[in-house]
Scaffold this motif. Structure first.
Motif, PDB file in Angstrom:
ATOM      1  N   LEU A 284      12.078 -23.623  53.212  1.00 58.38           N
ATOM      2  CA  LEU A 284      10.764 -23.011  52.995  1.00 58.38           C
ATOM      3  C   LEU A 284      10.798 -21.925  51.921  1.00 58.38           C
ATOM      4  CD1 LEU A 284       9.717 -22.628  56.740  1.00 58.38           C
ATOM      5  CD2 LEU A 284       8.838 -24.319  55.116  1.00 58.38           C
ATOM      6  N   GLY A 285      11.993 -21.647  51.386  1.00 56.59           N
ATOM      7  CA  GLY A 285      12.101 -20.610  50.364  1.00 56.59           C
ATOM      8  C   GLY A 285      12.160 -19.215  50.935  1.00 56.59           C
ATOM      9  N   ALA A 286      12.689 -19.100  52.144  1.00 54.12           N
ATOM     10  CA  ALA A 286      12.831 -17.791  52.788  1.00 54.12           C
ATOM     11  C   ALA A 286      14.237 -17.672  53.349  1.00 54.12           C
ATOM     12  CB  ALA A 286      11.798 -17.620  53.898  1.00 54.12           C
ATOM     13  N   GLU A 287      14.632 -16.450  53.682  1.00 59.01           N
ATOM     14  CA  GLU A 287      15.946 -16.233  54.266  1.00 59.01           C
ATOM     15  C   GLU A 287      15.862 -15.139  55.320  1.00 59.01           C
ATOM     16  OE1 GLU A 287      18.597 -15.090  51.186  1.00 59.01           O
ATOM     17  OE2 GLU A 287      17.357 -13.424  50.489  1.00 59.01           O
ATOM     18  N   PRO A 288      16.692 -15.223  56.366  1.00 58.33           N
ATOM     19  CA  PRO A 288      16.685 -14.177  57.385  1.00 58.33           C
ATOM     20  C   PRO A 288      16.985 -12.824  56.754  1.00 58.33           C
ATOM     21  CG  PRO A 288      17.975 -16.070  58.118  1.00 58.33           C
ATOM     22  CD  PRO A 288      17.676 -16.285  56.672  1.00 58.33           C
ATOM     23  N   ALA A 289      16.248 -11.809  57.179  1.00 55.55           N
ATOM     24  CA  ALA A 289      16.472 -10.452  56.660  1.00 55.55           C
ATOM     25  C   ALA A 289      16.129  -9.474  57.773  1.00 55.55           C
ATOM     26  CB  ALA A 289      15.612 -10.203  55.432  1.00 55.55           C
ATOM     27  N   PHE A 290      16.858  -9.587  58.866  1.00 56.66           N
ATOM     28  CA  PHE A 290      16.516  -8.805  60.060  1.00 56.66           C
ATOM     29  C   PHE A 290      16.792  -7.320  59.880  1.00 56.66           C
ATOM     30  CE2 PHE A 290      17.825  -6.715  63.964  1.00 56.66           C
ATOM     31  CZ  PHE A 290      16.692  -6.900  64.743  1.00 56.66           C
ATOM     32  N   ILE A 291      15.829  -6.522  60.297  1.00 53.20           N
ATOM     33  CA  ILE A 291      16.058  -5.096  60.532  1.00 53.20           C
ATOM     34  C   ILE A 291      15.360  -4.727  61.836  1.00 53.20           C
ATOM     35  CG2 ILE A 291      16.415  -4.385  58.139  1.00 53.20           C
ATOM     36  CD1 ILE A 291      13.568  -3.475  57.976  1.00 53.20           C
ATOM     37  N   GLY A 292      15.918  -3.780  62.564  1.00 51.98           N
ATOM     38  CA  GLY A 292      15.425  -3.431  63.886  1.00 51.98           C
ATOM     39  C   GLY A 292      14.219  -2.510  63.895  1.00 51.98           C
ATOM     40  N   ALA A 293      13.805  -2.138  65.098  1.00 49.71           N
ATOM     41  CA  ALA A 293      12.535  -1.448  65.305  1.00 49.71           C
ATOM     42  C   ALA A 293      12.410  -0.138  64.532  1.00 49.71           C
ATOM     43  CB  ALA A 293      12.318  -1.205  66.799  1.00 49.71           C
ATOM     44  N   ALA A 294      13.354   0.763  64.708  1.00 46.51           N
ATOM     45  CA  ALA A 294      13.236   2.082  64.076  1.00 46.51           C
ATOM     46  C   ALA A 294      13.269   1.976  62.552  1.00 46.51           C
ATOM     47  CB  ALA A 294      14.365   2.992  64.570  1.00 46.51           C
ATOM     48  N   GLN A 295      14.180   1.162  62.037  1.00 39.68           N
ATOM     49  CA  GLN A 295      14.295   1.009  60.589  1.00 39.68           C
ATOM     50  C   GLN A 295      13.059   0.323  60.009  1.00 39.68           C
ATOM     51  OE1 GLN A 295      17.820  -1.078  59.336  1.00 39.68           O
ATOM     52  NE2 GLN A 295      17.330  -0.927  57.164  1.00 39.68           N
ATOM     53  N   PHE A 296      12.549  -0.679  60.721  1.00 39.52           N
ATOM     54  CA  PHE A 296      11.365  -1.400  60.243  1.00 39.52           C
ATOM     55  C   PHE A 296      10.136  -0.505  60.272  1.00 39.52           C
ATOM     56  CE2 PHE A 296       7.950  -4.691  61.004  1.00 39.52           C
ATOM     57  CZ  PHE A 296       7.948  -5.167  59.698  1.00 39.52           C
ATOM     58  N   ASP A 297      10.043   0.355  61.281  1.00 36.22           N
ATOM     59  CA  ASP A 297       8.944   1.311  61.370  1.00 36.22           C
ATOM     60  C   ASP A 297       8.919   2.205  60.125  1.00 36.22           C
ATOM     61  OD1 ASP A 297       6.808   1.808  63.020  1.00 36.22           O
ATOM     62  OD2 ASP A 297       7.818   3.302  64.243  1.00 36.22           O
ATOM     63  N   ALA A 298      10.067   2.737  59.753  1.00 36.55           N
ATOM     64  CA  ALA A 298      10.164   3.606  58.579  1.00 36.55           C
ATOM     65  C   ALA A 298       9.884   2.826  57.301  1.00 36.55           C
ATOM     66  CB  ALA A 298      11.551   4.240  58.521  1.00 36.55           C
ATOM     67  N   PHE A 299      10.418   1.606  57.219  1.00 36.04           N
ATOM     68  CA  PHE A 299      10.196   0.769  56.048  1.00 36.04           C
ATOM     69  C   PHE A 299       8.712   0.494  55.837  1.00 36.04           C
ATOM     70  CE2 PHE A 299       9.205  -3.590  54.745  1.00 36.04           C
ATOM     71  CZ  PHE A 299       9.665  -3.580  53.434  1.00 36.04           C
ATOM     72  N   ALA A 300       7.997   0.177  56.914  1.00 42.51           N
ATOM     73  CA  ALA A 300       6.580  -0.163  56.807  1.00 42.51           C
ATOM     74  C   ALA A 300       5.759   1.014  56.279  1.00 42.51           C
ATOM     75  CB  ALA A 300       6.043  -0.618  58.165  1.00 42.51           C
ATOM     76  N   LYS A 301       6.043   2.201  56.749  1.00 38.65           N
ATOM     77  CA  LYS A 301       5.327   3.381  56.267  1.00 38.65           C
ATOM     78  C   LYS A 301       5.579   3.603  54.774  1.00 38.65           C
ATOM     79  CE  LYS A 301       5.689   5.668  60.782  1.00 38.65           C
ATOM     80  NZ  LYS A 301       6.341   6.757  61.537  1.00 38.65           N
ATOM     81  N   ASP A 302       6.824   3.454  54.353  1.00 39.19           N
ATOM     82  CA  ASP A 302       7.165   3.619  52.943  1.00 39.19           C
ATOM     83  C   ASP A 302       6.497   2.533  52.092  1.00 39.19           C
ATOM     84  OD1 ASP A 302       8.727   5.801  53.557  1.00 39.19           O
ATOM     85  OD2 ASP A 302      10.627   4.700  53.507  1.00 39.19           O
ATOM     86  N   TYR A 303       6.435   1.331  52.634  1.00 36.10           N
ATOM     87  CA  TYR A 303       5.839   0.214  51.891  1.00 36.10           C
ATOM     88  C   TYR A 303       4.356   0.454  51.646  1.00 36.10           C
ATOM     89  CZ  TYR A 303       4.655  -4.536  50.489  1.00 36.10           C
ATOM     90  OH  TYR A 303       4.194  -5.627  49.795  1.00 36.10           O
ATOM     91  N   VAL A 304       3.659   0.956  52.648  1.00 38.60           N
ATOM     92  CA  VAL A 304       2.221   1.247  52.497  1.00 38.60           C
ATOM     93  C   VAL A 304       2.009   2.273  51.393  1.00 38.60           C
ATOM     94  CG1 VAL A 304       0.217   2.289  53.627  1.00 38.60           C
ATOM     95  CG2 VAL A 304       1.589   0.594  54.848  1.00 38.60           C
ATOM     96  N   ALA A 305       2.830   3.310  51.365  1.00 37.76           N
ATOM     97  CA  ALA A 305       2.703   4.341  50.326  1.00 37.76           C
ATOM     98  C   ALA A 305       2.965   3.758  48.944  1.00 37.76           C
ATOM     99  CB  ALA A 305       3.673   5.481  50.618  1.00 37.76           C
ATOM    100  N   MET A 306       3.970   2.899  48.826  1.00 38.65           N
ATOM    101  CA  MET A 306       4.288   2.265  47.553  1.00 38.65           C
ATOM    102  C   MET A 306       3.158   1.359  47.093  1.00 38.65           C
ATOM    103  SD  MET A 306       5.177  -0.891  46.174  1.00 38.65           S
ATOM    104  CE  MET A 306       5.720  -1.806  47.628  1.00 38.65           C
ATOM    105  N   ALA A 307       2.626   0.552  48.015  1.00 39.79           N
ATOM    106  CA  ALA A 307       1.566  -0.390  47.669  1.00 39.79           C
ATOM    107  C   ALA A 307       0.296   0.330  47.237  1.00 39.79           C
ATOM    108  CB  ALA A 307       1.286  -1.307  48.858  1.00 39.79           C
ATOM    109  N   ARG A 308       0.008   1.471  47.866  1.00 39.82           N
ATOM    110  CA  ARG A 308      -1.179   2.228  47.474  1.00 39.82           C
ATOM    111  C   ARG A 308      -1.059   2.709  46.028  1.00 39.82           C
ATOM    112  NH1 ARG A 308      -1.879   5.673  51.746  1.00 39.82           N
ATOM    113  NH2 ARG A 308      -3.341   4.161  52.624  1.00 39.82           N
ATOM    114  N   LYS A 309       0.097   3.218  45.676  1.00 39.32           N
ATOM    115  CA  LYS A 309       0.312   3.704  44.315  1.00 39.32           C
ATOM    116  C   LYS A 309       0.262   2.567  43.304  1.00 39.32           C
ATOM    117  CE  LYS A 309       3.587   6.414  41.551  1.00 39.32           C
ATOM    118  NZ  LYS A 309       4.876   7.180  41.569  1.00 39.32           N
ATOM    119  N   LEU A 310       0.902   1.444  43.632  1.00 40.44           N
ATOM    120  CA  LEU A 310       0.916   0.307  42.709  1.00 40.44           C
ATOM    121  C   LEU A 310      -0.466  -0.309  42.583  1.00 40.44           C
ATOM    122  CD1 LEU A 310       2.561  -1.563  40.936  1.00 40.44           C
ATOM    123  CD2 LEU A 310       3.121  -2.928  42.978  1.00 40.44           C
ATOM    124  N   GLY A 311      -1.201  -0.376  43.673  1.00 40.39           N
ATOM    125  CA  GLY A 311      -2.562  -0.929  43.634  1.00 40.39           C
ATOM    126  C   GLY A 311      -3.456  -0.140  42.709  1.00 40.39           C
TER     127      GLY A 311
END
Length: 319
Positions: A284-311
């Motif tokens: 399908l053109g994807a690969e496993p890239a697991f990260i756990g709850a705490a790390q994913f929580d932090a990643f998601a917040k950072d991603y939103v900030a990045m996307a807002r600036k890029l948008g």
């Protein structure tokens, strides 16, 4: 009175962990706020099938579509934090939360991270009828159109919208966005020639390209060539300044106990480690890239900030 109060407090404190230990419930519902057949839906169903067998419980996938994923996401944010309801999303979820100020929930506040499942480069798809041999052919064609061109995506604020707008901006193309209900519909627009191009993750682009139903011109990441040999990245094709993979992950209602989130994440990780799952993701053109709850929580917040600036940089304005 004090002698009675202490045992009651101890009992109350001990009750919370027991709820987490009782996970899983007889039935788990995972809401996918995008159309069936989209990348999030396909990957979540693949992982959930194996999780259900491991957990010995029933997992239902509930496609609640509308408003670019907002309806389903809001529904999960409003559910009880009891480990019965989860939300499966892609990076479009983070982009929408970044550029649309009317979204009725906040990442990290109303919805908390459970874990990331996979990553996939995104691919620019076009109709085979154009006969383009490269991205530069498409750019040259687009610049000759007096009224500009159109591109499609899975909706305003989707990751595909960001990919497509960034490409047009960096290539100097006059382009107008045509939002759709989901990725399959956006891909169909490009495949039929109703719009010039669209971006889609591997699960929606590669099988159709292999079947000769559409053409892939570029990918948003050099990793794209691992799944579709020979396809150049945007930078390799002459459009510098933008790169990124799509990600797929799971969230839960705020206040869902960390023990439940971690147990769910651990089961996801087990499923993603299975050879059959890895093989299917690769097709399908994807690969496993697991990260756990705490790390994913932090990643998601950072991603939103990045996307807002890029948008804001590429002209996708907050609504």
């Amino acid at each position: 009175m004090k002698r009675m109060l202490l045992p009651l407090l101890i009992l109350a404190a001990a009750a919370t962990p027991l709820k987490a230990q009782e996970f899983p419930p007889p039935q788990i519902r995972i809401v996918v706020p995008f159309t069936a057949g989209g990348g999030t839906d396909v990957i979540m169903r693949l992982v959930a099938q194996n999780m259900a067998e491991s957990l010995k419980t029933t997992i239902i996938i509930d496609n609640r579509v509308g408003a670019g994923g907002v309806i389903g996401s809001k529904h999960v944010a409003d559910q009880a934090p009891d480990g019965r309801t989860f939300l499966a999303v892609a990076s479009a979820f983070g982009v929408r939360a970044a550029i649309d100020r009317t979204v009725p929930y906040e990442v990290g506040k109303d919805l908390v991270g459970v874990g990331q499942m996979a990553r996939s480069p995104s691919f620019m798809v076009v109709s085979t009828q154009h006969g383009f041999k490269s991205l530069q052919d498409l750019i040259a064609y687009a610049k000759k159109q007096p009224q500009g061109i159109h591109y499609s995506s899975a909706g305003v604020g989707s990751t595909a919208h960001l990919h497509a707008a960034a490409t047009a901006h960096l290539a100097g193309i006059k382009a107008e966005h045509v939002p759709q209900r989901g990725t399959p519909e956006a891909v169909n627009d490009a495949m039929a020639g109703r719009v010039l191009y669209a971006f889609a993750p591997g699960p929606n682009a590669i099988p159709l390209a292999r079947a000769g139903k559409l053409q892939i011109l570029v990918t948003t990441s050099p990793a794209g060539a691992n799944f579709f040999p020979g396809v150049p990245s945007l930078a390799q094709a002459g459009v510098q300044g933008y790169e990124g993979d799509d990600w797929f992950g799971v969230f839960a209602p705020a206040n869902t106990p960390m023990a439940i989130r971690e147990r769910f994440a651990a089961e996801m990780q087990k499923a993603l480690a299975l050879p059959a799952v890895k093989e299917r993701l690769a097709t399908l053109g994807a690969e496993p890239a697991f990260i756990g709850a705490a790390q994913f929580d932090a990643f998601a917040k950072d991603y939103v900030a990045m996307a807002r600036k890029l948008g804001e940089t590429v002209g996708i304005k907050p609504q």
